[in-house]
Design an enzyme around this catalytic site. Structure first.
Site, mmCIF file in Angstrom:
data_model
loop_
_atom_site.group_PDB
_atom_site.id
_atom_site.type_symbol
_atom_site.label_atom_id
_atom_site.label_comp_id
_atom_site.label_asym_id
_atom_site.label_seq_id
_atom_site.Cartn_x
_atom_site.Cartn_y
_atom_site.Cartn_z
ATOM 1 N N SER A 45 -57.589 14.756 -43.098
ATOM 2 C CA SER A 45 -57.675 15.943 -43.956
ATOM 3 C C SER A 45 -58.490 15.753 -45.224
ATOM 4 O O SER A 45 -58.883 16.739 -45.841
ATOM 5 C CB SER A 45 -56.260 16.416 -44.335
ATOM 6 O OG SER A 45 -55.559 15.399 -45.016
ATOM 7 N N ASP A 151 -40.863 33.274 -42.657
ATOM 8 C CA ASP A 151 -42.165 33.074 -42.006
ATOM 9 C C ASP A 151 -42.710 34.445 -41.630
ATOM 10 O O ASP A 151 -42.508 34.931 -40.508
ATOM 11 C CB ASP A 151 -42.017 32.189 -40.762
ATOM 12 C CG ASP A 151 -43.359 31.685 -40.254
ATOM 13 O OD1 ASP A 151 -44.295 32.500 -40.152
ATOM 14 O OD2 ASP A 151 -43.473 30.476 -39.963
ATOM 15 N N THR A 180 -46.004 25.700 -45.472
ATOM 16 C CA THR A 180 -46.967 26.706 -45.029
ATOM 17 C C THR A 180 -48.375 26.128 -44.986
ATOM 18 O O THR A 180 -48.725 25.245 -45.776
ATOM 19 C CB THR A 180 -46.968 27.904 -45.993
ATOM 20 O OG1 THR A 180 -47.303 27.438 -47.305
ATOM 21 C CG2 THR A 180 -45.616 28.558 -46.035
ATOM 22 N N ARG A 213 -49.129 22.597 -48.475
ATOM 23 C CA ARG A 213 -50.446 22.520 -49.093
ATOM 24 C C ARG A 213 -50.291 22.735 -50.590
ATOM 25 O O ARG A 213 -49.559 23.614 -51.043
ATOM 26 C CB ARG A 213 -51.396 23.568 -48.496
ATOM 27 C CG ARG A 213 -51.888 23.215 -47.085
ATOM 28 C CD ARG A 213 -52.820 22.011 -47.128
ATOM 29 N NE ARG A 213 -53.364 21.658 -45.823
ATOM 30 C CZ ARG A 213 -52.863 20.704 -45.048
ATOM 31 N NH1 ARG A 213 -51.771 20.054 -45.425
ATOM 32 N NH2 ARG A 213 -53.442 20.409 -43.895
ATOM 33 N N ASP A 237 -45.450 16.403 -52.724
ATOM 34 C CA ASP A 237 -46.301 15.483 -51.973
ATOM 35 C C ASP A 237 -47.728 15.998 -51.887
ATOM 36 O O ASP A 237 -48.642 15.231 -51.626
ATOM 37 C CB ASP A 237 -45.740 15.285 -50.554
ATOM 38 C CG ASP A 237 -46.568 14.301 -49.753
ATOM 39 O OD1 ASP A 237 -46.684 13.137 -50.194
ATOM 40 O OD2 ASP A 237 -47.110 14.691 -48.693
ATOM 41 N N GLU A 242 -56.459 17.807 -55.276
ATOM 42 C CA GLU A 242 -56.396 16.419 -54.799
ATOM 43 C C GLU A 242 -57.821 15.875 -54.621
ATOM 44 O O GLU A 242 -58.714 16.590 -54.173
ATOM 45 C CB GLU A 242 -55.678 16.365 -53.446
ATOM 46 C CG GLU A 242 -54.208 16.679 -53.511
ATOM 47 C CD GLU A 242 -53.538 16.584 -52.128
ATOM 48 O OE1 GLU A 242 -54.144 15.973 -51.210
ATOM 49 O OE2 GLU A 242 -52.437 17.122 -51.964
ATOM 50 N N HIS A 259 -49.585 12.752 -51.036
ATOM 51 C CA HIS A 259 -49.912 13.410 -49.767
ATOM 52 C C HIS A 259 -49.718 12.445 -48.590
ATOM 53 O O HIS A 259 -50.611 12.256 -47.754
ATOM 54 C CB HIS A 259 -51.352 13.946 -49.783
ATOM 55 C CG HIS A 259 -51.583 15.043 -48.788
ATOM 56 N ND1 HIS A 259 -52.555 16.009 -48.951
ATOM 57 C CD2 HIS A 259 -50.988 15.326 -47.599
ATOM 58 C CE1 HIS A 259 -52.549 16.832 -47.914
ATOM 59 N NE2 HIS A 259 -51.606 16.423 -47.069
ATOM 60 N N GLY A 262 -46.571 12.825 -44.039
ATOM 61 C CA GLY A 262 -46.748 12.641 -42.604
ATOM 62 C C GLY A 262 -47.325 11.307 -42.200
ATOM 63 O O GLY A 262 -47.724 11.127 -41.046
#
Length: 384
Positions: A45, A151, A180, A213, A237, A242, A259, A262
């Site tokens: 990313s 959602d 999201t 995000r 996170d 960034e 970040h 994951g």
């Protein structure tokens, strides 16, 4: 065939090496010039692949024909520009969703310990019920923790049963978890979804966790609320701007990480394998490697509990056997102060230590400890 792969994509040699000439570059160094002679690109990313970069690469004569991102999110890639240039595209939906849920549970249990409350007594609002949010909702529900879900796109497509408005979650929940994607415009735009007005409405004692995000939260407004009043807690996170994030917000966050929610080895290798499978299909080749061929044996695979701990203490012990979020919080503070914010942020990600997922740990329960089996199993551990 030249294959350019982000230097932080694990398992690339095993997956892509047999398919062509493999070249590695740090993600932020992948630009139009680097793509000049590249056929296949595999990124994460932090590499922004926009129309200008693609147009410039093609102007250099780039033979680029396939782009894969080993991530759930795709907002760092202009897919319309790829299609315009006839470049095939693949992502890795769900690859690190389990790791993000591990991060959320570990962070909330850590904050609960610090502040003296129990997660079992809180109501959690989940904003975004996709790959990550859906798994979080499932785990928390099995653990017996009250949840509400928001959602709007899913509610529109599937019906409103089971979904609430965001403002309802703000009014009714003690913990708000954002998962999201970043959507900049349209009916379901998420940029600054949590804007100044909504941040001001958060009740004292609310915990805001963002692992979706960074741009989905108005960072300036959150910083003002934390600095001026200090009656809510933030676990962050993901961040605006960034890697050059706001030092003041980093310092005000109860837990601040770079970040990496994951960033389990399992999730990263799962993402690599998904792109390897997609690329093999694109090339008309069989996918000879299985994900199990890439995963090493975990450092700790078994833990025995005999009782004597309160349920959430037993859960924390198991969590920290696999992953302790405090390590990443401390790492960001240390490295950003040592190297400067942007370089420190990226250094934490580039040098990220080994981390496995909760599902790699089997917990044997004896005596009174058997009572916590539903809690531990719901959290994601294997309870034989």
């Amino acid at each position: 065939m030249k294959i350019l792969v982000d230097a932080n994509v694990p398992g690339a040699e095993a997956c892509f090496g047999p398919l062509g000439e493999l070249v590695r570059l740090p993600g932020r160094e992948i630009d139009a010039e680097a793509l000049a002679d590249v056929d296949i690109l595999v990124i994460r990313s932090i590499t922004r692949l926009n129309a200008a970069t693609l147009d410039a690469a093609k102007a250099f004569g780039s033979p680029l024909r396939f782009v894969g991102t080993c991530t759930i999110g795709t907002d760092h890639i202009d897919q319309k520009a790829l299609a315009r240039h006839g470049v095939a595209f693949a992502s890795a939906p769900g690859c690190n969703a389990e790791a993000v849920v591990d991060y959320v549970l570990g962070s909330l249990l850590t904050l609960a310990e610090r502040q003296g409350w129990r997660l079992s007594e809180r109501r959690v609002g989940i904003v975004g019920v996709g790959n990550v949010g859906g798994r979080l909702l499932a785990r928390l529900s099995v653990m017996g923790i009250a949840c509400l879900a928001c959602d709007p796109p899913r509610a529109e497509a599937e019906g409103t049963d089971g979904f609430e408005e965001l403002d309802t979650l703000i009014d009714a929940c003690d913990v708000l978890c954002l998962h999201t994607p970043l959507v900049r415009e349209g009916r379901h735009a998420t940029r600054h979804l949590l804007n100044a007005q909504r941040i001001a409405r958060l009740a004292p004692g609310t915990v805001l966790l963002n692992a979706g995000r960074g741009d989905c939260v108005d960072g300036h407004a959150l910083r003002q609320r934390l600095a001026a009043v200090g009656d809510i807690s933030a676990i962050l996170d993901v961040w605006e701007n960034e890697p050059d994030i706001a030092p003041a917000l980093r310092d005000l966050a109860a837990l601040a990480t770079p970040h990496i929610a994951g960033h389990s080895l399992d999730g990263k290798l799962r993402g690599t394998h998904q792109i390897y499978t997609a690329l093999s299909r694109y090339l008309g080749l069989p996918a000879r490697l299985a994900l199990t061929d890439l995963l090493p044996v975990p450092p700790v695979s078994r833990l025995a509990l005999q009782g004597g701990l309160a349920p959430e203490e037993a859960l924390r012990l198991c969590l920290r056997t696999v992953y302790d979020v405090r390590r990443d919080h401390d790492s960001l503070r240390r490295e950003s102060r040592r190297l400067g914010m942007a370089k420190g942020f990226d250094a934490c990600r580039a040098n990220y230590p080994l981390r496995r997922e909760f599902s790699t740990l089997a917990v044997e329960l004896g005596g009174e400890a058997s009572e916590v089996a539903p809690l531990l199993g719901g959290a994601g551990f294997r309870v034989p």
